[in-house]
Design a protein around this motif. Sequence first.
Motif, PDB file in Angstrom:
ATOM      1  N   PRO A  27       0.840  -1.200   0.000  1.00  0.00           N
ATOM      2  CA  PRO A  27       0.000   0.000   0.000  1.00  0.00           C
ATOM      3  C   PRO A  27       0.876   1.250   0.000  1.00  0.00           C
ATOM      4  O   PRO A  27       2.026   1.208   0.440  1.00  0.00           O
ATOM      5  CB  PRO A  27      -0.801  -0.122   1.301  1.00  0.00           C
ATOM      6  N   PRO A  28       0.344   2.361  -0.496  1.00  0.00           N
ATOM      7  CA  PRO A  28       1.159   3.585  -0.489  1.00  0.00           C
ATOM      8  C   PRO A  28       1.407   4.059   0.935  1.00  0.00           C
ATOM      9  O   PRO A  28       0.643   3.782   1.851  1.00  0.00           O
ATOM     10  CB  PRO A  28       0.294   4.581  -1.259  1.00  0.00           C
ATOM     11  N   GLU A  29       2.491   4.754   1.089  1.00  0.00           N
ATOM     12  CA  GLU A  29       2.848   5.248   2.415  1.00  0.00           C
ATOM     13  C   GLU A  29       1.865   6.344   2.832  1.00  0.00           C
ATOM     14  O   GLU A  29       1.370   7.099   2.002  1.00  0.00           O
ATOM     15  CB  GLU A  29       4.267   5.821   2.410  1.00  0.00           C
ATOM     16  N   ALA A  30       1.610   6.410   4.124  1.00  0.00           N
ATOM     17  CA  ALA A  30       0.720   7.443   4.638  1.00  0.00           C
ATOM     18  C   ALA A  30       1.425   8.790   4.549  1.00  0.00           C
ATOM     19  O   ALA A  30       2.604   8.905   4.875  1.00  0.00           O
ATOM     20  CB  ALA A  30       0.334   7.145   6.075  1.00  0.00           C
ATOM     21  N   SER A  31       0.695   9.769   4.072  1.00  0.00           N
ATOM     22  CA  SER A  31       1.308  11.086   3.937  1.00  0.00           C
ATOM     23  C   SER A  31       0.451  12.091   4.707  1.00  0.00           C
ATOM     24  O   SER A  31      -0.761  12.017   4.713  1.00  0.00           O
ATOM     25  CB  SER A  31       1.407  11.491   2.472  1.00  0.00           C
ATOM     26  N   CYS A  32       1.106  12.991   5.334  1.00  0.00           N
ATOM     27  CA  CYS A  32       0.427  14.041   6.083  1.00  0.00           C
ATOM     28  C   CYS A  32       0.993  15.361   5.587  1.00  0.00           C
ATOM     29  O   CYS A  32       2.067  15.787   6.013  1.00  0.00           O
ATOM     30  CB  CYS A  32       0.643  13.863   7.586  1.00  0.00           C
ATOM     31  N   VAL A  33       0.284  15.966   4.651  1.00  0.00           N
ATOM     32  CA  VAL A  33       0.757  17.202   4.061  1.00  0.00           C
ATOM     33  C   VAL A  33      -0.233  18.289   4.423  1.00  0.00           C
ATOM     34  O   VAL A  33      -1.437  18.161   4.178  1.00  0.00           O
ATOM     35  CB  VAL A  33       0.876  17.059   2.523  1.00  0.00           C
ATOM     36  N   ASP A  34       0.268  19.357   5.018  1.00  0.00           N
ATOM     37  CA  ASP A  34      -0.592  20.484   5.360  1.00  0.00           C
ATOM     38  C   ASP A  34      -0.866  21.298   4.096  1.00  0.00           C
ATOM     39  O   ASP A  34      -0.021  21.373   3.195  1.00  0.00           O
ATOM     40  CB  ASP A  34       0.082  21.371   6.413  1.00  0.00           C
ATOM     41  N   PRO A  35      -2.057  21.926   4.030  1.00  0.00           N
ATOM     42  CA  PRO A  35      -2.325  22.756   2.861  1.00  0.00           C
ATOM     43  C   PRO A  35      -1.426  23.985   2.883  1.00  0.00           C
ATOM     44  O   PRO A  35      -0.951  24.416   3.940  1.00  0.00           O
ATOM     45  CB  PRO A  35      -3.803  23.135   3.015  1.00  0.00           C
TER      46      PRO A  35
END
Length: 105
Positions: A27-35
Amino acid sequence: MRIAPPLAAVPSPVLARTDPPLVAALPPEASCVDPPPPLVPLPTLTVAAPPRPAVPDPEPSSTAPELPVCDVPELKTRRPLDPAPPAFPLATRTAPPLAALPSPP
């Protein structure tokens, strides 16, 4: 009478067997990108009541309802009209039989 099955052999298709893949897809890695930050500042919430008028409040007023001059109602002194005569009066043009007729047994 029985019919015998045909004796000619029909060629069957070749069986193609495929095994499932041995390596499972990750599965793709979890990403946490702020707007990104806004280009202009967001508006602030301000609540401003309208200014009060410079004149004083009007004085409350009350008016009594108009009452009749006389509390006792008038009596109806006229009699109702006589009903109109019927459009087609029932009139008998033939005289009823005077002789006694024999009744059926």
